[in-house]
Design an enzyme around this catalytic site. Structure first.
Site, mmCIF file in Angstrom:
data_model
loop_
_atom_site.group_PDB
_atom_site.id
_atom_site.type_symbol
_atom_site.label_atom_id
_atom_site.label_comp_id
_atom_site.label_asym_id
_atom_site.label_seq_id
_atom_site.Cartn_x
_atom_site.Cartn_y
_atom_site.Cartn_z
ATOM 1 N N ASP A 63 -8.428 -15.011 12.943
ATOM 2 C CA ASP A 63 -9.117 -15.039 11.651
ATOM 3 C C ASP A 63 -9.738 -16.419 11.473
ATOM 4 O OD1 ASP A 63 -8.294 -12.463 11.096
ATOM 5 O OD2 ASP A 63 -6.609 -13.071 9.844
ATOM 6 N N ASP A 117 -9.655 -1.574 6.664
ATOM 7 C CA ASP A 117 -8.527 -2.190 5.965
ATOM 8 C C ASP A 117 -7.872 -1.119 5.100
ATOM 9 O OD1 ASP A 117 -9.197 -4.605 7.120
ATOM 10 O OD2 ASP A 117 -10.415 -5.255 5.419
#
Length: 257
Positions: A11, A130
């Protein structure tokens, strides 16, 4: 049978690799390029980079580090973050990425999936999803703009419906980011993975929850995923990738060693 893939996830925020828990409270892990080099040397099959605030900030992924990563590693890598157009994707691919991944922009404009697949081929197009398990309703629901706590929102989509929709539109691979499990290292959501696997014809990657080697084995054996993505266990050197692959091979999972 194709070898199962082990995929470290990096990330990226403000030019550095960060990691949170359930998409919150991110800590800085380190610089992008050295971490990419380390994972390639340790035996990763590919890498995934998420510029986690690009979509919520309304910008495309910072391209400067993409070309640097391409120069120093010899394994495939995928880049995600704010890709809203065929042109955005083309730039990132031209800088050396092997795949691009879209998430929130696909929810805002599902035709983007098919336009990308038509231009670059389905093998380049990954859709990240997600997904959050709502305990009140017992449903798996899709969320958007999860890189920004203030903008994160539930979408009208149920996870299984969106999985089928993105495949029909040309997704070549699906990464299922299980938000409830993210960063807590208690194992992947095997029930959800099995449900999604039943409606998935393209390669499917599990993401969120890996804490020990057995969690990877369970995802491959019990949910039949094609790859397992993890972050904190690799960043914090809880699990070594070479040792993980030896363990998987000893337990009957085909991996590249």
């Amino acid at each position: 049978m194709l070898a199962k893939r082990i995929i470290p996830c990096l990330d990226v925020r403000d030019g550095q690799v960060v990691k949170g828990v359930q998409f919150r409270n991110h800590e800085i892990i380190g610089d992008i390029v050295p971490l990419a080099e380390r994972y390639a040397k340790e035996g990763a099959d590919e890498l995934v980079f998420y510029d986690i605030t690009a979509s919520s900030d309304g910008r495309v992924v910072d391209k400067s580090w993409v070309s640097r990563v391409a120069e120093v590693i010899d394994i495939p890598f995928c880049v995600a973050g704010g890709i809203r157009s065929v042109e955005d994707a083309g730039k990132i691919l031209s800088f050396g990425a092997d795949k691009i991944s879209i998430n929130s922009p696909a929810l805002s404009d599902p035709t983007l999936i098919s336009r990308l697949a038509d231009r670059y081929g389905v093998q380049c197009v990954v859709v990240g999803i997600d997904t959050w398990f709502d305990e009140k309703t017992g449903e798996y629901l899709v969320y958007q703009f999860t890189g920004d706590e203030k903008r994160t929102q539930q979408t009208p989509w149920k996870t299984l419906d969106w999985v089928q929709e993105v495949q029909q539109r040309g997704a070549g691979e699906i990464v299922l980011n299980m938000m409830n499990q993210d960063g807590v290292r208690q194992g992947y959501d095997l029930k959800q993975l099995a449900l999604v696997r039943q409606v998935t014809q393209v390669p499917m990657i599990a993401s969120g929850g890996a804490g020990e080697m057995s969690h990877f084995l369970d995802a491959f054996k019990l949910a039949n995923v094609d790859g397992a993505l993890a972050a904190s266990v690799f960043h914090k050197q809880i699990i070594n990738i070479n040792e993980l692959k030896q363990y998987l091979a000893e337990n009957g999972v085909k991996v590249r060693i």
